[in-house]
Motif scaffolding. Structure first.
Motif, mmCIF file in Angstrom:
data_model
loop_
_atom_site.group_PDB
_atom_site.id
_atom_site.type_symbol
_atom_site.label_atom_id
_atom_site.label_comp_id
_atom_site.label_asym_id
_atom_site.label_seq_id
_atom_site.Cartn_x
_atom_site.Cartn_y
_atom_site.Cartn_z
ATOM 1 N N SER A 1 45.638 41.719 34.613
ATOM 2 C CA SER A 1 45.302 42.340 35.732
ATOM 3 C C SER A 1 43.798 41.193 36.119
ATOM 4 O O SER A 1 44.260 40.202 35.991
ATOM 5 C CB SER A 1 44.115 43.440 35.248
ATOM 6 O OG SER A 1 43.116 42.660 34.026
ATOM 7 N N GLY A 2 43.571 41.406 37.762
ATOM 8 C CA GLY A 2 42.686 40.974 38.530
ATOM 9 C C GLY A 2 42.393 41.431 39.963
ATOM 10 O O GLY A 2 42.865 42.655 40.243
ATOM 11 N N SER A 3 42.850 39.989 40.812
ATOM 12 C CA SER A 3 42.734 40.514 42.108
ATOM 13 C C SER A 3 43.644 39.252 42.875
ATOM 14 O O SER A 3 43.710 38.329 43.052
ATOM 15 C CB SER A 3 41.111 40.334 42.424
ATOM 16 O OG SER A 3 40.377 39.385 42.854
ATOM 17 N N VAL A 4 43.664 39.436 43.781
ATOM 18 C CA VAL A 4 44.433 38.635 45.240
ATOM 19 C C VAL A 4 44.342 38.668 46.634
ATOM 20 O O VAL A 4 44.070 40.225 47.170
ATOM 21 C CB VAL A 4 46.166 38.527 45.073
ATOM 22 C CG1 VAL A 4 46.777 37.699 46.637
ATOM 23 C CG2 VAL A 4 47.134 38.682 43.386
ATOM 24 N N ARG A 5 43.162 37.865 46.742
ATOM 25 C CA ARG A 5 42.320 37.777 48.352
ATOM 26 C C ARG A 5 41.675 38.889 48.241
ATOM 27 O O ARG A 5 41.947 39.699 49.195
ATOM 28 C CB ARG A 5 44.001 38.054 49.541
ATOM 29 C CG ARG A 5 45.115 36.803 49.161
ATOM 30 C CD ARG A 5 45.902 36.474 50.578
ATOM 31 N NE ARG A 5 46.717 35.880 50.145
ATOM 32 C CZ ARG A 5 48.062 35.967 50.873
ATOM 33 N NH1 ARG A 5 49.216 36.273 51.651
ATOM 34 N NH2 ARG A 5 48.221 34.168 50.711
ATOM 35 N N GLY A 6 40.903 39.161 46.936
ATOM 36 C CA GLY A 6 39.849 40.645 47.214
ATOM 37 C C GLY A 6 40.771 41.974 47.008
ATOM 38 O O GLY A 6 39.643 42.712 46.953
ATOM 39 N N GLU A 7 42.319 42.274 46.732
ATOM 40 C CA GLU A 7 42.540 43.162 46.623
ATOM 41 C C GLU A 7 42.976 43.066 44.783
ATOM 42 O O GLU A 7 43.163 42.077 44.534
ATOM 43 C CB GLU A 7 43.794 43.473 47.206
ATOM 44 C CG GLU A 7 43.227 43.253 48.726
ATOM 45 C CD GLU A 7 42.925 45.577 49.107
ATOM 46 O OE1 GLU A 7 42.798 45.489 48.287
ATOM 47 O OE2 GLU A 7 41.785 45.199 50.332
ATOM 48 N N LYS A 8 42.476 44.656 44.404
ATOM 49 C CA LYS A 8 43.118 44.794 42.756
ATOM 50 C C LYS A 8 44.887 44.516 42.555
ATOM 51 O O LYS A 8 45.187 45.144 42.710
ATOM 52 C CB LYS A 8 42.150 45.592 42.434
ATOM 53 C CG LYS A 8 40.676 45.428 41.767
ATOM 54 C CD LYS A 8 40.171 46.659 42.102
ATOM 55 C CE LYS A 8 38.723 46.631 41.250
ATOM 56 N NZ LYS A 8 37.817 47.665 40.291
ATOM 57 N N VAL A 9 44.770 44.152 41.624
ATOM 58 C CA VAL A 9 46.595 43.984 41.018
ATOM 59 C C VAL A 9 46.300 44.329 39.418
ATOM 60 O O VAL A 9 45.448 44.318 38.572
ATOM 61 C CB VAL A 9 47.128 42.104 41.380
ATOM 62 C CG1 VAL A 9 47.268 42.499 42.973
ATOM 63 C CG2 VAL A 9 46.390 41.582 40.817
ATOM 64 N N SER A 10 47.120 44.915 38.702
ATOM 65 C CA SER A 10 47.734 44.574 37.648
ATOM 66 C C SER A 10 48.804 44.238 37.550
ATOM 67 O O SER A 10 49.374 44.633 38.984
ATOM 68 C CB SER A 10 47.731 45.988 37.462
ATOM 69 O OG SER A 10 48.352 47.194 38.338
ATOM 70 N N GLY A 11 49.384 43.988 36.037
ATOM 71 C CA GLY A 11 50.998 43.541 35.891
ATOM 72 C C GLY A 11 51.283 43.718 34.522
ATOM 73 O O GLY A 11 50.413 43.439 34.205
ATOM 74 N N TYR A 12 52.198 42.936 34.579
ATOM 75 C CA TYR A 12 52.581 42.100 33.199
ATOM 76 C C TYR A 12 53.999 40.594 32.678
ATOM 77 O O TYR A 12 53.854 40.077 33.770
ATOM 78 C CB TYR A 12 53.536 43.447 32.419
ATOM 79 C CG TYR A 12 55.023 43.224 33.451
ATOM 80 C CD1 TYR A 12 56.090 42.882 33.091
ATOM 81 C CD2 TYR A 12 54.802 44.600 34.399
ATOM 82 C CE1 TYR A 12 57.113 43.570 33.592
ATOM 83 C CE2 TYR A 12 56.191 44.868 35.263
ATOM 84 C CZ TYR A 12 56.914 44.006 34.575
ATOM 85 O OH TYR A 12 58.384 44.330 35.594
ATOM 86 N N CYS A 13 53.526 40.290 31.422
ATOM 87 C CA CYS A 13 54.277 38.765 31.691
ATOM 88 C C CYS A 13 54.627 38.561 30.335
ATOM 89 O O CYS A 13 54.143 39.872 29.158
ATOM 90 C CB CYS A 13 53.658 37.759 33.050
ATOM 91 S SG CYS A 13 51.662 37.351 31.892
ATOM 92 N N TYR A 14 55.061 37.441 29.990
ATOM 93 C CA TYR A 14 55.448 36.962 28.688
ATOM 94 C C TYR A 14 54.814 35.553 29.030
ATOM 95 O O TYR A 14 54.904 35.018 30.214
ATOM 96 C CB TYR A 14 56.687 36.798 28.413
ATOM 97 C CG TYR A 14 57.499 38.397 27.683
ATOM 98 C CD1 TYR A 14 57.500 37.373 25.991
ATOM 99 C CD2 TYR A 14 57.793 39.352 27.599
ATOM 100 C CE1 TYR A 14 58.179 38.736 24.988
ATOM 101 C CE2 TYR A 14 58.179 39.907 27.151
ATOM 102 C CZ TYR A 14 58.480 40.190 25.802
ATOM 103 O OH TYR A 14 58.875 41.042 25.062
ATOM 104 N N VAL A 15 54.371 35.427 27.924
ATOM 105 C CA VAL A 15 54.080 34.520 28.228
ATOM 106 C C VAL A 15 54.355 32.730 26.887
ATOM 107 O O VAL A 15 54.803 33.854 25.546
ATOM 108 C CB VAL A 15 52.869 33.780 27.598
ATOM 109 C CG1 VAL A 15 51.414 32.785 26.802
ATOM 110 C CG2 VAL A 15 51.480 35.060 28.256
#
Length: 325
Positions: free
Chosen positions: A303-317
């Motif tokens: 979760s977080g932001s890109v260029r001021g817009e909120k984003v969500s997502g997933y990944c493997y670490v």
């Protein structure tokens, strides 16, 4: 909306990329390298559960002769916290790694086919993976070329972030039909035998704005570090940008009772050039793989932001190397 097959898109080089490899020709096992790796991960919603799977196979060679295949497979149910993993090294008389076509196989897992039809299966205690993948969209060439130096190793790596996926995951006898997207990663290099030198973290960041990002953060045995991301958007355009070292903000460390390794399970991903700030959290924390060397392969939320817009997502670490306490 139908997305064009990746094999058709390969006729055009994406903006910002200068490939140093051939994705189709380099799919099968490549002789002359000590390590060949094939890595598949997927994320799905099925019957009220958030599920992730991983299948990682890598062939090891000594003096130009393939001696065996190390395999790892896991399933994570983020909804219940269930986690199952299978790992082990298989000598070549019990495994396969073909050089004329893609076929990598151990007694517990298998990866075969083409980018248009890729078959992945694995058996885990109490669980199984059986999916078919079709590569669509655009490839991701790490560092913009698919070739980079890390700790003196000449590393080749490409990723296919979007593979349409269908099949099933089974957990404790319950079968979950799955459909959605998987990520495929192909890598090869000449790596010294023995435990890895230094340590590194890799992530595949799948964001709700359509960005797909391969992240590398490495620290050598001399303490020097390199950290960067390779981002592609929906058009396949590549952007390579510096990453703030993850260790500065990593936290929620988990101490493995089996290996003694101490892994962070929460990270801040900061990429100033992309105006990107992300919070990555592994769930559950206990997602260690103990093959030839202990490593971490953790399904995570983003979760977080890109260029001021909120984003969500997933990944493997993925964390490899010296992570001892």
């Amino acid at each position: 909306m139908n997305i064009p097959l990746l094999t058709k898109n390969l006729a055009t080089t994406p903006m910002g990329a200068a490939p140093a490899l051939d994705i189709t020709a380099d799919l099968a096992h490549k002789r002359g390298y000590t390590l060949n790796s094939w890595f598949v991960i997927g994320h799905f919603e099925s019957e009220g559960h958030t599920l992730n799977y991983l299948v990682h196979l890598f062939a090891l060679s000594i003096g130009g002769i393939t001696v065996g295949v190390d395999s790892a497979a896991s399933i994570t149910d983020e909804t219940t916290g269930w986690y199952g993993v299978q790992h082990g090294f298989h000598p070549i008389f019990r495994a396969k790694a073909r050089s004329d076509r893609l076929l990598v196989k151990t007694p517990h897992s298998s990866l075969s086919g083409t980018l248009d039809e890729l078959h992945v299966s694995a058996r885990i205690k109490g669980a199984s993976i059986n999916v078919t993948l079709k590569a669509v969209g655009h490839p991701l060439y790490n560092k913009g070329t698919g070739r980079f130096d890390m700790f003196g190793m000449d590393v080749f790596q490409y990723s296919i972030p979007t593979l349409e996926t269908a099949g099933r995951l089974t957990i404790d006898g319950r079968e979950f039909p799955v459909s959605g997207v998987s990520w495929f990663d192909r890598q090869w290099q000449n790596q010294p035998l023995g435990p890895p030198r230094g340590r590194w973290t890799w992530m595949d960041l799948n964001l709700s704005n359509g960005w797909r990002i391969s992240l590398w953060d490495a620290r050598g045995p001399d303490g020097k570090s390199v950290a960067w991301v390779t981002m592609i958007d929906a058009s396949g355009k590549h952007v390579v940008a510096d990453l703030a070292p993850l260790i500065d903000d990593a936290c929620d460390y988990w101490l493995s009772p089996q290996s003694g390794a101490r892994f962070p399970t929460r990270w801040q991903v900061l990429v100033p050039v992309l105006d990107m700030q992300l919070d990555v959290i592994a769930k559950p924390r206990e997602q260690e793989v103990r093959g030839l060397h202990a490593r971490y392969e953790g399904a995570s939320s983003v979760s977080g932001s890109v260029r001021g817009e909120k984003v969500s997502g997933y990944c493997y670490v993925e964390m490899v190397g010296d992570w001892q306490a």
